[in-house]
Write an enzyme that holds these catalytic residues in place. Structure first.
Site, PDB file in Angstrom:
ATOM      1  N   LYS A 116       0.810  -1.222   0.000  1.00  0.00           N
ATOM      2  CA  LYS A 116       0.000   0.000   0.000  1.00  0.00           C
ATOM      3  C   LYS A 116       0.845   1.275   0.000  1.00  0.00           C
ATOM      4  O   LYS A 116       0.399   2.311  -0.487  1.00  0.00           O
ATOM      5  CB  LYS A 116      -0.941  -0.017   1.204  1.00  0.00           C
ATOM      6  N   GLU A 200      -0.992   7.177   8.480  1.00  0.00           N
ATOM      7  CA  GLU A 200      -1.841   8.170   7.804  1.00  0.00           C
ATOM      8  C   GLU A 200      -2.473   9.050   8.869  1.00  0.00           C
ATOM      9  O   GLU A 200      -2.694   8.611   9.999  1.00  0.00           O
ATOM     10  CB  GLU A 200      -2.975   7.481   7.022  1.00  0.00           C
ATOM     11  N   ARG A 291      -9.389  -6.393  -8.125  1.00  0.00           N
ATOM     12  CA  ARG A 291     -10.274  -7.554  -8.294  1.00  0.00           C
ATOM     13  C   ARG A 291     -11.700  -7.064  -8.452  1.00  0.00           C
ATOM     14  O   ARG A 291     -11.953  -5.882  -8.320  1.00  0.00           O
ATOM     15  CB  ARG A 291     -10.193  -8.413  -7.037  1.00  0.00           C
TER      16      ARG A 291
HETATM   17  P1  ADP Z   1      -8.362  -2.373   4.308  1.00  0.00           P
HETATM   18  O1  ADP Z   1      -7.604  -2.560   3.038  1.00  0.00           O
HETATM   19  O2  ADP Z   1      -7.782  -3.129   5.458  1.00  0.00           O
HETATM   20  O3  ADP Z   1      -9.841  -2.581   4.136  1.00  0.00           O
HETATM   21  P2  ADP Z   1      -8.477   0.523   3.965  1.00  0.00           P
HETATM   22  O4  ADP Z   1      -7.244   1.330   3.902  1.00  0.00           O
HETATM   23  O5  ADP Z   1      -9.176   0.242   2.684  1.00  0.00           O
HETATM   24  O6  ADP Z   1      -8.163  -0.845   4.732  1.00  0.00           O
HETATM   25  O7  ADP Z   1      -9.512   1.209   4.972  1.00  0.00           O
HETATM   26  C1  ADP Z   1     -10.714   0.586   5.356  1.00  0.00           C
HETATM   27  C2  ADP Z   1     -11.572   1.567   6.135  1.00  0.00           C
HETATM   28  O8  ADP Z   1     -10.861   2.055   7.284  1.00  0.00           O
HETATM   29  C3  ADP Z   1     -11.966   2.831   5.391  1.00  0.00           C
HETATM   30  O9  ADP Z   1     -13.100   2.650   4.582  1.00  0.00           O
HETATM   31  C4  ADP Z   1     -12.215   3.788   6.535  1.00  0.00           C
HETATM   32  O10 ADP Z   1     -13.467   3.543   7.144  1.00  0.00           O
HETATM   33  C5  ADP Z   1     -11.149   3.414   7.539  1.00  0.00           C
HETATM   34  N1  ADP Z   1      -9.913   4.222   7.336  1.00  0.00           N
HETATM   35  C6  ADP Z   1      -8.803   3.845   6.690  1.00  0.00           C
HETATM   36  N2  ADP Z   1      -7.877   4.823   6.679  1.00  0.00           N
HETATM   37  C7  ADP Z   1      -8.417   5.868   7.345  1.00  0.00           C
HETATM   38  C8  ADP Z   1      -7.970   7.207   7.652  1.00  0.00           C
HETATM   39  N3  ADP Z   1      -6.763   7.626   7.290  1.00  0.00           N
HETATM   40  N4  ADP Z   1      -8.816   8.010   8.341  1.00  0.00           N
HETATM   41  C9  ADP Z   1     -10.047   7.584   8.713  1.00  0.00           C
HETATM   42  N5  ADP Z   1     -10.519   6.349   8.449  1.00  0.00           N
HETATM   43  C10 ADP Z   1      -9.734   5.494   7.768  1.00  0.00           C
END
Ligand code: ADP
Length: 487
Positions: A116, A200, A291
């Site tokens: 990522k 982040e 995917r």
């Molecule tokens: P994964 O790949 O494990 O599903 P993601 O990075 O796609 O993780 O994030 C999944 C969820 O986590 C997002 O939809 C959001 O709800 C929360 N999230 C992720 N990063 C952040 C962030 N920087 N700030 C607030 N919420 C976040």
């Protein structure tokens, strides 16, 4: 076009792929574990073969065995669905070496996007805004401390190779940083095999908005609009819709184009999703999901484009069947994930045997389900029973239709989260389209609402004649009809 496609997955998504194959005239091969011997998808495929025990690690994740089954069955392509091996570069590479087409991006692209941090860097290079944070993995406590100081608390620690919302830790202040970092490293290493972590800025209650893209081998990179997936529990999506109430036509066109072009520029091929957080009118890149996604049907409902067929077309070297200028978003679609879990008991999974499954029907309803009449929800995999998708001329009609469909849905034998979905569909903030990823945590009346709906339903049922009386009545009608007399 392919001669035969092996479907390296199970349940509803295996059925979804088998359906596309059948409509395209391509024979399909299902592989199933012992737990899925009687599952519906094994019957829908043209051929099906056992791949061992229930434990996924020995069946659905067993790369050499799946490759062997593909060769044995004469399959020249493999569709991985979502989850399991779908984004596994090792699997894509094993397919490539065996001369079997992996329906998805190349192993090189999967490798790149699976990291990522690397994906963030690539997207940034292409002009896509990312959530403020680290450009590289965290190199220990001092590095984390200085990054956190720069971007400000709260921050979120994420495993670089992560997914499924696992191992993400929110840190509110410096006092907690050290301990949180140690445990994040540990989870990243044990769960994902890569002990790397990045940081982040943690955005307060953002929306989750993602763009569906299609990129073919001829350089066409198009988008099919966005999906809003803000209704989540523990970072897992439960309700998705398209379009989003927060996205204007202009935003859709510019962000969609940016997302599709950025994916194209890293050599992406196939269907994919570029995920963003959306806060105060701004998009922030999260990750690329390389995917087909669980929630792809909402996009299919509003665009009329079959995403799985597009995946198969693209993998076989054909261009996408539509050009960007012909993509139209019509009406509104909502998906509820119907899971075997108890929303009144903190969503604890409730796998077991379904006695009867009677999904709703009528106008604008689509059910993508892995089960039939009486079926098992095995405890070994995701407890998903089905996906209920509705289409309406506008969002209001879609919500009313979803309420009606949830009311009609009968699943006996296991508890499901239908009650939760019903409460959300009646929730004022949801109806207004005022969404955020903390919706479930902040809408504290949801539990009371679920209980109220359950009580209302119980009273209704009690007013109906007892089932045995019904049966006697039917028997009397049948006997009278047989004798040729009116009952
Ligand atoms: P994964 O790949 O494990 O599903 P993601 O990075 O796609 O993780 O994030 C999944 C969820 O986590 C997002 O939809 C959001 O709800 C929360 N999230 C992720 N990063 C952040 C962030 N920087 N700030 C607030 N919420 C976040």
């Amino acid at each position: 076009m392919f001669d035969k496609i092996l479907v390296a997955n199970r349940g509803e998504i295996a059925i979804r792929i088998i359906r596309a194959c059948r409509e395209m005239g391509i024979p399909s091969v299902a592989v199933f574990s012992e737990a899925d011997r009687d599952a519906l998808f094994t019957r829908y495929a043209n051929h099906s073969c056992p791949i061992g025990p229930a434990a996924a690690i020995r069946s659905y994740l067993n790369i050499p065995l799946i490759i062997e089954k593909a060769k044995e069955s004469g399959s020249d392509a493999v569709h991985p669905g979502y989850g399991f091996l779908a984004e596994n570069p090792e699997f894509a590479s094993a397919c490539e070496s065996a001369g079997i087409k992996f329906i998805g991006p190349s192993s090189r692209v999967l490798e790149l996007l699976g990291d990522k941090v690397a994906a963030r860097r690539e997207m940034q290079k292409n002009g896509i805004p990312v959530v403020p944070g680290t450009d590289a993995c965290v190199e220990g406590y001092e590095h984390a401390r200085s990054v956190a100081k720069r971007i400000g608390y709260p921050i979120i620690l994420k495993p670089a190779g992560g997914g499924g919302g696992i191992g993400m830790t929110i840190v509110d202040d410096e006092k907690r940083l050290h301990g949180a970092l140690e445990s994040a490293y540990k989870i990243a290493g044990t769960t994902f095999g890569i002990p790397d972590v990045y940081i982040e800025k943690y955005l307060p209650n953002p929306r989750h908005i993602e763009f569906q893209i299609l990129v073919d081998s001829r350089g066409n990179a198009i988008h099919l609009g966005e999906r809003e997936c803000s209704i989540q529990r523990r970072h897992q999506k439960l309700i998705e819709e398209s379009p989003s109430t927060a996205v204007s036509g202009e935003m859709r066109a510019s962000m969609g184009r940016l997302a599709a072009e950025a994916a194209g520029s890293v050599g992406y091929e196939g269907a994919g999703t570029v995920e963003f957080l959306f806060s105060k009118g701004e998009f922030y890149f999260l990750e690329v999901n390389a995917r087909v996604q669980v929630e792809h049907p909402v996009t299919e409902m509003v665009t009329g484009i079959d995403i799985v067929k597009e995946q198969i077309r693209i993998a076989s070297g054909l261009p996408t069947s539509v050009r960007q200028e012909n993509v139209r978003i019509r009406g509104h679609a909502i998906e509820c994930r119907i899971n075997a879990e108890d929303p009144l008991k903190d969503f604890v999974p409730t796998p077991g045997k379904i006695h009867s499954h009677h999904p709703p029907g009528g106008p604008g309803i689509r059910i993508d389900s892995g089960v039939c009449g009486a079926a098992a929800i095995p405890p070994f995999y995701d407890p998903i029973v089905s996906k209920l998708i509705v289409w309406g001329g506008d969002r209001k009609e879609a919500i009313h239709r979803m309420r009606r469909a949830l009311y009609e849905y009968i699943i006996d034998g296991v508890d499901t989260n239908i009650l939760f979905h019903r409460a959300v569909m009646e929730n004022e903030r949801f109806v207004e389209g005022d969404l955020g990823t903390h919706f479930i945590d902040t809408e504290t009346t949801l539990i009371e609402d679920m209980e109220r709906i359950a009580r209302r339903e119980k009273t209704l049922r009690e007013k109906l004649p007892a089932q045995s009386l019904e049966k006697k009545k039917i028997a009397a009608i049948a006997a009278a009809a047989y004798r040729g007399k009116p009952a």
